[in-house]
Scaffold this active site. Structure first.
Site, PDB file in Angstrom:
ATOM      1  N   HIS A 165      -2.238  -5.321   1.592  1.00  0.00           N
ATOM      2  CA  HIS A 165      -3.544  -5.950   1.377  1.00  0.00           C
ATOM      3  C   HIS A 165      -3.344  -7.402   1.001  1.00  0.00           C
ATOM      4  O   HIS A 165      -2.369  -7.730   0.315  1.00  0.00           O
ATOM      5  CB  HIS A 165      -4.300  -5.251   0.235  1.00  0.00           C
ATOM      6  CG  HIS A 165      -5.440  -6.079  -0.301  1.00  0.00           C
ATOM      7  ND1 HIS A 165      -6.659  -6.137   0.318  1.00  0.00           N
ATOM      8  CD2 HIS A 165      -5.513  -6.926  -1.365  1.00  0.00           C
ATOM      9  CE1 HIS A 165      -7.452  -6.986  -0.356  1.00  0.00           C
ATOM     10  NE2 HIS A 165      -6.764  -7.468  -1.383  1.00  0.00           N
ATOM     11  N   ASN A 197      -2.113   0.513   6.691  1.00  0.00           N
ATOM     12  CA  ASN A 197      -1.632  -0.756   7.238  1.00  0.00           C
ATOM     13  C   ASN A 197      -0.779  -1.585   6.276  1.00  0.00           C
ATOM     14  O   ASN A 197      -0.761  -2.813   6.339  1.00  0.00           O
ATOM     15  CB  ASN A 197      -2.790  -1.566   7.833  1.00  0.00           C
ATOM     16  CG  ASN A 197      -3.852  -1.884   6.810  1.00  0.00           C
ATOM     17  OD1 ASN A 197      -3.701  -1.584   5.635  1.00  0.00           O
ATOM     18  ND2 ASN A 197      -4.925  -2.499   7.257  1.00  0.00           N
ATOM     19  N   LYS A 255       0.829  -1.216   0.000  1.00  0.00           N
ATOM     20  CA  LYS A 255       0.000   0.000   0.000  1.00  0.00           C
ATOM     21  C   LYS A 255       0.866   1.270   0.000  1.00  0.00           C
ATOM     22  O   LYS A 255       2.071   1.223   0.287  1.00  0.00           O
ATOM     23  CB  LYS A 255      -0.934  -0.032   1.211  1.00  0.00           C
ATOM     24  CG  LYS A 255      -1.987  -1.148   1.133  1.00  0.00           C
ATOM     25  CD  LYS A 255      -2.975  -1.053   2.304  1.00  0.00           C
ATOM     26  CE  LYS A 255      -4.049  -2.118   2.217  1.00  0.00           C
ATOM     27  NZ  LYS A 255      -5.064  -1.981   3.316  1.00  0.00           N
TER      28      LYS A 255
END
Ligand code: ATP
Ligand code: MG
Length: 138
Positions: free
Chosen positions: A116, A113, A10
């Site tokens: 994915h 975070n 990400k």
């Protein structure tokens, strides 16, 4: 049996320069990288990817974040790839992620975070097809 899953490094992790270190964790865990590329998503493309979350309160923030900079989408292969990648990623909220997981090591918040991973066979198939053409998946 060998299985394919879909993953994204990400924008937060790419911005911090953690792409190489995350790829090292993934290959150390036995995944083969079938396909990978660097791209930036438009907001419309990010909305299409996360369409299952359209009704969630954090959807706007999620789309904004996923379109905020380059990402590395990739297709990974190994036995039990879908479940094993989810284990290697750790909990969605890095504060709750186990030691040694990618989110524990590289994520800063539940929104940002680092990685994915597909959560089931049908979502993996949709997500692989959203980012890669058949010819890129040999
Ligand atoms: P991903 O689908 O990205 O692998 P996940 O499956 O662990 O993550 P989901 O429930 O599918 O978690 O949520 C998708 C993404 O939406 C999360 O990775 C996170 O970036 C964001 N998200 C989830 N819950 C929240 C929240 N409460 N607040 C802000 N962002 C959230
Ligand atoms: Mg998910």
């Amino acid at each position: 049996m060998s299985q394919r899953t879909f993953s994204i490094i990400k924008p937060d992790a790419v911005r911090k320069g953690d792409t190489g270190a995350i790829l090292a964790e993934i290959t150390k865990a036995g995944f083969k990288i079938v396909a990978i590329k660097k791209i930036s998503l438009s907001k419309a493309q990010a909305e299409g990817f996360y369409h299952v979350h359209a009704a969630r309160p954090f959807f706007g923030e999620l789309v904004e974040f996923m379109a905020s900079g380059p990402i590395f989408p990739m297709v990974l292969e190994k036995d039990n790839a879908i479940a094993d990648l989810r284990k290697l990623m750790g909990a969605t909220d890095p504060a709750k992620a186990d030691e040694g997981t990618i989110r524990k090591m590289f994520a800063s918040s539940i929104g940002e975070n680092a990685i994915h991973g597909s959560d089931a066979e049908d979502t993996a198939a949709f997500e692989i097809g959203y980012f890669f053409a058949g010819l890129e998946l040999k």
